[in-house]
Design a protein around this motif. Structure first.
Motif, mmCIF file in Angstrom:
data_model
loop_
_atom_site.group_PDB
_atom_site.id
_atom_site.type_symbol
_atom_site.label_atom_id
_atom_site.label_comp_id
_atom_site.label_asym_id
_atom_site.label_seq_id
_atom_site.Cartn_x
_atom_site.Cartn_y
_atom_site.Cartn_z
ATOM 1 N N ALA A 85 0.806 -1.212 0.000
ATOM 2 C CA ALA A 85 0.000 0.000 0.000
ATOM 3 C C ALA A 85 0.839 1.261 0.000
ATOM 4 C CB ALA A 85 -0.935 0.012 1.222
ATOM 5 N N ASP A 86 2.123 1.168 0.255
ATOM 6 C CA ASP A 86 3.005 2.335 0.204
ATOM 7 C C ASP A 86 3.692 2.478 -1.145
ATOM 8 O OD1 ASP A 86 2.428 3.135 2.775
ATOM 9 O OD2 ASP A 86 4.040 1.939 3.659
ATOM 10 N N ARG A 87 3.416 1.563 -2.080
ATOM 11 C CA ARG A 87 4.052 1.628 -3.384
ATOM 12 C C ARG A 87 3.044 1.819 -4.526
ATOM 13 N NH1 ARG A 87 9.078 -0.428 -4.187
ATOM 14 N NH2 ARG A 87 8.724 0.451 -6.269
ATOM 15 N N HIS A 88 1.912 1.127 -4.477
ATOM 16 C CA HIS A 88 0.941 1.220 -5.578
ATOM 17 C C HIS A 88 -0.454 0.915 -5.049
ATOM 18 C CE1 HIS A 88 -1.226 0.316 -9.286
ATOM 19 N NE2 HIS A 88 -0.273 0.956 -9.935
ATOM 20 N N VAL A 89 -1.363 1.883 -5.210
ATOM 21 C CA VAL A 89 -2.754 1.708 -4.779
ATOM 22 C C VAL A 89 -3.662 2.331 -5.832
ATOM 23 C CG1 VAL A 89 -2.305 1.598 -2.295
ATOM 24 C CG2 VAL A 89 -2.603 3.825 -3.403
ATOM 25 N N GLY A 90 -4.922 1.884 -5.839
ATOM 26 C CA GLY A 90 -5.879 2.412 -6.804
ATOM 27 C C GLY A 90 -7.305 2.164 -6.355
ATOM 28 N N CYS A 91 -8.235 2.885 -7.000
ATOM 29 C CA CYS A 91 -9.659 2.739 -6.680
ATOM 30 C C CYS A 91 -10.463 2.976 -7.956
ATOM 31 C CB CYS A 91 -10.070 3.739 -5.597
ATOM 32 S SG CYS A 91 -11.741 3.464 -4.943
ATOM 33 N N ARG A 92 -11.601 2.262 -8.054
ATOM 34 C CA ARG A 92 -12.459 2.355 -9.234
ATOM 35 C C ARG A 92 -13.890 2.645 -8.817
ATOM 36 N NH1 ARG A 92 -10.454 0.601 -14.049
ATOM 37 N NH2 ARG A 92 -8.382 -0.374 -13.998
ATOM 38 N N TRP A 93 -14.570 3.431 -9.662
ATOM 39 C CA TRP A 93 -15.983 3.720 -9.498
ATOM 40 C C TRP A 93 -16.674 3.510 -10.843
ATOM 41 C CZ3 TRP A 93 -12.009 6.680 -7.765
ATOM 42 C CH2 TRP A 93 -11.928 6.960 -6.392
ATOM 43 N N ASN A 94 -17.926 3.103 -10.808
ATOM 44 C CA ASN A 94 -18.710 3.001 -12.046
ATOM 45 C C ASN A 94 -20.162 3.320 -11.734
ATOM 46 O OD1 ASN A 94 -20.321 0.276 -11.754
ATOM 47 N ND2 ASN A 94 -18.238 -0.167 -11.079
ATOM 48 N N ALA A 95 -20.797 3.969 -12.704
ATOM 49 C CA ALA A 95 -22.199 4.372 -12.547
ATOM 50 C C ALA A 95 -22.924 4.128 -13.867
ATOM 51 C CB ALA A 95 -22.296 5.837 -12.146
ATOM 52 N N GLN A 96 -24.175 3.732 -13.741
ATOM 53 C CA GLN A 96 -25.014 3.461 -14.905
ATOM 54 C C GLN A 96 -26.208 4.397 -14.862
ATOM 55 O OE1 GLN A 96 -24.335 0.869 -17.278
ATOM 56 N NE2 GLN A 96 -25.926 1.865 -18.508
ATOM 57 N N THR A 97 -26.360 5.208 -15.901
ATOM 58 C CA THR A 97 -27.500 6.116 -16.010
ATOM 59 C C THR A 97 -28.242 5.804 -17.306
ATOM 60 O OG1 THR A 97 -26.282 7.830 -17.218
ATOM 61 C CG2 THR A 97 -26.162 7.887 -14.796
#
Length: 289
Positions: A100-112
């Motif tokens: 976690a001190d070298r590479h982290v990420g997060c994703r979000w997705n939404a459907q409209t």
């Protein structure tokens, strides 16, 4: 008895003198910086100190790095979602990470009803394993330049205009050599209209498509990559905007994708890029806090 003792003493004394000389020589060598001494360290060449570690020693949590107001603007939720579903949408999904001190990420997705929206944020902290050869910042810049090259964008730097080659006619006409006959001058063609004429000036109402480019003032250096998917008979064109920038020894990547629900629609470049860039600027300010 006395006669026998004299030769023995003569043979023994030279051995004692030799042992004494060896001890004295060893003592002199030790005092002049032999093994374990400091003489060689003072007279030898100095070794350059390794570079200091990068500015950042850890990374923030990416799923909490984007404020809720900005998430709602980029990923609008439909009214049909429950409160729990909305919270789950804006909480994001963390990417697997081994450090976690070298590479982290997060994703979000939404459907409209209008489009499918995807957003991702990644943080990468670059570490140089040989800081005597390159610092953490230098190593991070090497990684950034590779990604800039993969995006087929020019490396930013000073540009120099090419010097005119001989015979191009860009400079003043050369004077004839002394004694040489003057050649007849060819009739000059009419002058071309100035650049400010209406025929050569661009239309003020034109709005060209914004494409991939290097960004100024974003972190230490950054770029924007805009990709438009191929059009299909049943699938709409998806626009993906990816922004990567470096701040010291950390590289931040923001990727925002918009795909309309129906074919024949193209997501606007300016609006999609503006939302992604505003998020990137907010993340850059967060690292400067």
């Amino acid at each position: 008895m006395d006669v026998e003792r004299t030769p023995v003493r003569r043979r023994f004394l030279p051995g004692i003198a030799m042992l004494t000389a060896l001890v004295a020589g060893a003592t002199a060598c030790t005092g002049s910086g032999g093994i374990g001494g400091t003489g060689d360290q003072k007279n030898g060449g100095s070794t350059a100190a390794p570079a200091q570690p990068g500015k950042y020693r850890s990374l923030p949590q990416p799923c909490k790095a984007v404020d809720g107001k900005r998430l709602r603007a980029m990923l609008p939720a439909t009214d049909s979602l429950t409160t729990e579903q909305r919270e789950q949408l804006y909480a994001g999904t963390a990417e697997p990470s081994y450090d976690a001190d070298r590479h982290v990420g997060c994703r979000w997705n939404a459907q409209t009803p209008e489009a499918t929206l995807l957003l991702s944020v990644t943080f990468e902290r670059v570490v140089s394993y040989d800081r005597a050869a390159a610092s953490d910042d230098d190593k991070a810049r090497q990684v950034y330049v590779r990604r800039l090259t993969d995006a087929h964008l020019p490396f930013p730097g000073p540009t120099t205009s090419p010097s005119p080659s001989p015979g191009t006619g860009t400079g003043a006409p050369a004077s004839p050599a002394p004694g040489a006959p003057e050649s007849p001058q060819a009739p000059q063609s009419p002058q071309s209209p100035p650049a400010s004429s209406p025929s050569s000036s661009p239309s003020p109402t034109a709005s060209p498509e914004l494409g991939s480019r290097v960004l100024e003032g974003l972190g230490s250096e950054g770029f924007l990559e805009d990709k438009l998917g191929a059009a299909g008979a049943t699938a709409a064109q998806a626009r993906t905007v990816r922004i990567a920038f470096r701040t010291s020894n950390v590289i931040v990547t923001v990727e925002y994708s918009v795909q309309p629900s129906g074919p024949g629609k193209v997501p606007p470049a300016a609006e999609t890029q503006d939302k992604a860039r505003q998020l990137a600027e907010a993340l850059a300010e967060r690292f400067n806090e």
